[in-house]
Write an enzyme that holds these catalytic residues in place. Structure first.
Site, PDB file in Angstrom:
ATOM      1  N   ASP A  88       0.846  -1.188   0.000  1.00  0.00           N
ATOM      2  CA  ASP A  88       0.000   0.000   0.000  1.00  0.00           C
ATOM      3  C   ASP A  88       0.884   1.242   0.000  1.00  0.00           C
ATOM      4  OD1 ASP A  88      -2.982   0.833   0.353  1.00  0.00           O
ATOM      5  OD2 ASP A  88      -1.810   2.207   1.582  1.00  0.00           O
TER       6      ASP A  88
HETATM    7  C1  LIG Z   1       2.857   8.795  -5.150  1.00  0.00           C
HETATM    8  C2  LIG Z   1       2.648   7.779  -6.246  1.00  0.00           C
HETATM    9  C3  LIG Z   1       1.711   6.767  -6.140  1.00  0.00           C
HETATM   10  N1  LIG Z   1       1.535   5.871  -7.149  1.00  0.00           N
HETATM   11  C4  LIG Z   1       0.535   4.791  -7.050  1.00  0.00           C
HETATM   12  C5  LIG Z   1       1.073   3.506  -6.426  1.00  0.00           C
HETATM   13  C6  LIG Z   1      -0.190   2.774  -6.065  1.00  0.00           C
HETATM   14  O1  LIG Z   1      -0.574   1.963  -7.188  1.00  0.00           O
HETATM   15  C7  LIG Z   1      -1.210   3.889  -5.879  1.00  0.00           C
HETATM   16  C8  LIG Z   1      -1.714   3.950  -4.461  1.00  0.00           C
HETATM   17  O2  LIG Z   1      -2.753   3.028  -4.296  1.00  0.00           O
HETATM   18  P1  LIG Z   1      -2.650   1.653  -3.502  1.00  0.00           P
HETATM   19  O3  LIG Z   1      -3.912   1.495  -2.714  1.00  0.00           O
HETATM   20  O4  LIG Z   1      -1.346   1.546  -2.791  1.00  0.00           O
HETATM   21  O5  LIG Z   1      -2.615   0.552  -4.663  1.00  0.00           O
HETATM   22  P2  LIG Z   1      -3.608   0.288  -5.875  1.00  0.00           P
HETATM   23  O6  LIG Z   1      -5.021   0.556  -5.486  1.00  0.00           O
HETATM   24  O7  LIG Z   1      -3.074   0.999  -7.094  1.00  0.00           O
HETATM   25  O8  LIG Z   1      -3.386  -1.275  -6.127  1.00  0.00           O
HETATM   26  P3  LIG Z   1      -3.598  -2.521  -5.115  1.00  0.00           P
HETATM   27  O9  LIG Z   1      -4.238  -2.051  -3.851  1.00  0.00           O
HETATM   28  O10 LIG Z   1      -4.470  -3.478  -5.872  1.00  0.00           O
HETATM   29  O11 LIG Z   1      -2.214  -3.065  -4.920  1.00  0.00           O
HETATM   30  O12 LIG Z   1      -0.550   5.118  -6.207  1.00  0.00           O
HETATM   31  C9  LIG Z   1       2.291   5.943  -8.307  1.00  0.00           C
HETATM   32  O13 LIG Z   1       2.113   5.125  -9.224  1.00  0.00           O
HETATM   33  N2  LIG Z   1       3.235   6.947  -8.429  1.00  0.00           N
HETATM   34  C10 LIG Z   1       3.454   7.857  -7.445  1.00  0.00           C
HETATM   35  O14 LIG Z   1       4.334   8.736  -7.617  1.00  0.00           O
END
Ligand SMILES: Cc1cn([C@H]2C[C@H](O)[C@@H](COP(=O)(O)OP(=O)(O)OP(=O)(O)O)O2)c(=O)[nH]c1=O
Length: 210
Positions: A88
């Site tokens: 997460d």
């Molecule tokens: C800050 C930041 C976040 N993110 C993304 C990472 C995570 O995928 C998302 C945060 O949401 P999460 O809830 O961590 O993940 P998700 O919903 O995408 O996938 P899952 O729960 O099924 O694993 O933000 C980026 O891709 N780049 C960035 O610079």
């Protein structure tokens, strides 16, 4: 427990067979799959976890992020056998937790808040394996340069904010917004590669060059 017998050419050129657990990526994030591919690790199965991501009242961001990764892993533990990896990522501006924006207005508000400001990106990783949970939490500090209203509107129009904690993706156009970073770049994108590789190696899962 389902274990897969596979040759591990890295350690056994003679063709010995080693036990490695089935590896399940508990994530719908294409970034997490790509990051694992970068270190030569391919899941046997992908199973997204659907949990309630609402923070508790006054929940501290580190506790929240750890809880989310843990709950994703717990939700999947009954659905698959093997080693299950969940993660997460949350953004914290002061005590405020910025999750994935629900719409363009919220994304705009997040970007205005983060413009020119130091903030933290937390990524928790949870690996459920053989009835135990192994966890890591990685904290990265980032400062975005001040963003003009036009830059924010252009970024909103790009749609890249969707599905990203804090409403930006460092791996895309918003890479040009980052003035300074201390911590783990891969953790900001969704999975801290050094810590994840160590957790997986302890479970017998290693990258291959195939
Ligand atoms: C800050 C930041 C976040 N993110 C993304 C990472 C995570 O995928 C998302 C945060 O949401 P999460 O809830 O961590 O993940 P998700 O919903 O995408 O996938 P899952 O729960 O099924 O694993 O933000 C980026 O891709 N780049 C960035 O610079």
């Amino acid at each position: 427990m389902t274990d897969i017998i596979s040759p591990r050419p890295d350690t056994s050129p003679s063709g010995d067979f080693h036990l490695r657990p089935a590896f399940i990526l508990g994530s719908a994030s294409p970034r997490r799959l790509e990051l694992l591919a970068q270190i030569g690790i391919r899941p046997d199965q992908i199973l997204p976890a659907d949990i309630d991501e609402t923070p508790k009242r006054n929940e501290e961001v580190r506790d929240y992020t750890r809880r989310m990764a843990r709950e994703k892993a717990a939700a999947l533990a009954g659905q698959a056998e093997g080693a299950i990896l969940c993660a997460d990522t949350s953004v914290a501006a002061g005590r405020r937790i910025l999750g994935k924006p629900v719409d363009a207005d919220e994304a705009r508000a997040f970007l205005r808040l983060l413009s020119g400001r130091r903030h933290r990106v937390l990524t928790a990783v949870a690996l459920a394996h053989r009835g135990r949970l192994h966890e890591r939490l990685v904290e990265t500090t980032i400062r975005l340069r001040p963003l003009s209203p036009i830059e924010i509107e252009d970024y909103i129009a790009s749609g890249e904010w969707q599905g990203k904690a804090g409403a930006y993706g460092i791996q895309g156009r918003a890479g040009a917004f980052v003035a300074w970073l201390q911590g783990s770049y891969s953790a900001v994108v969704g999975l801290p590669l050094a810590e994840t590789a160590t957790l997986l190696a302890h479970a017998g899962i290693r990258g291959t060059s195939e």
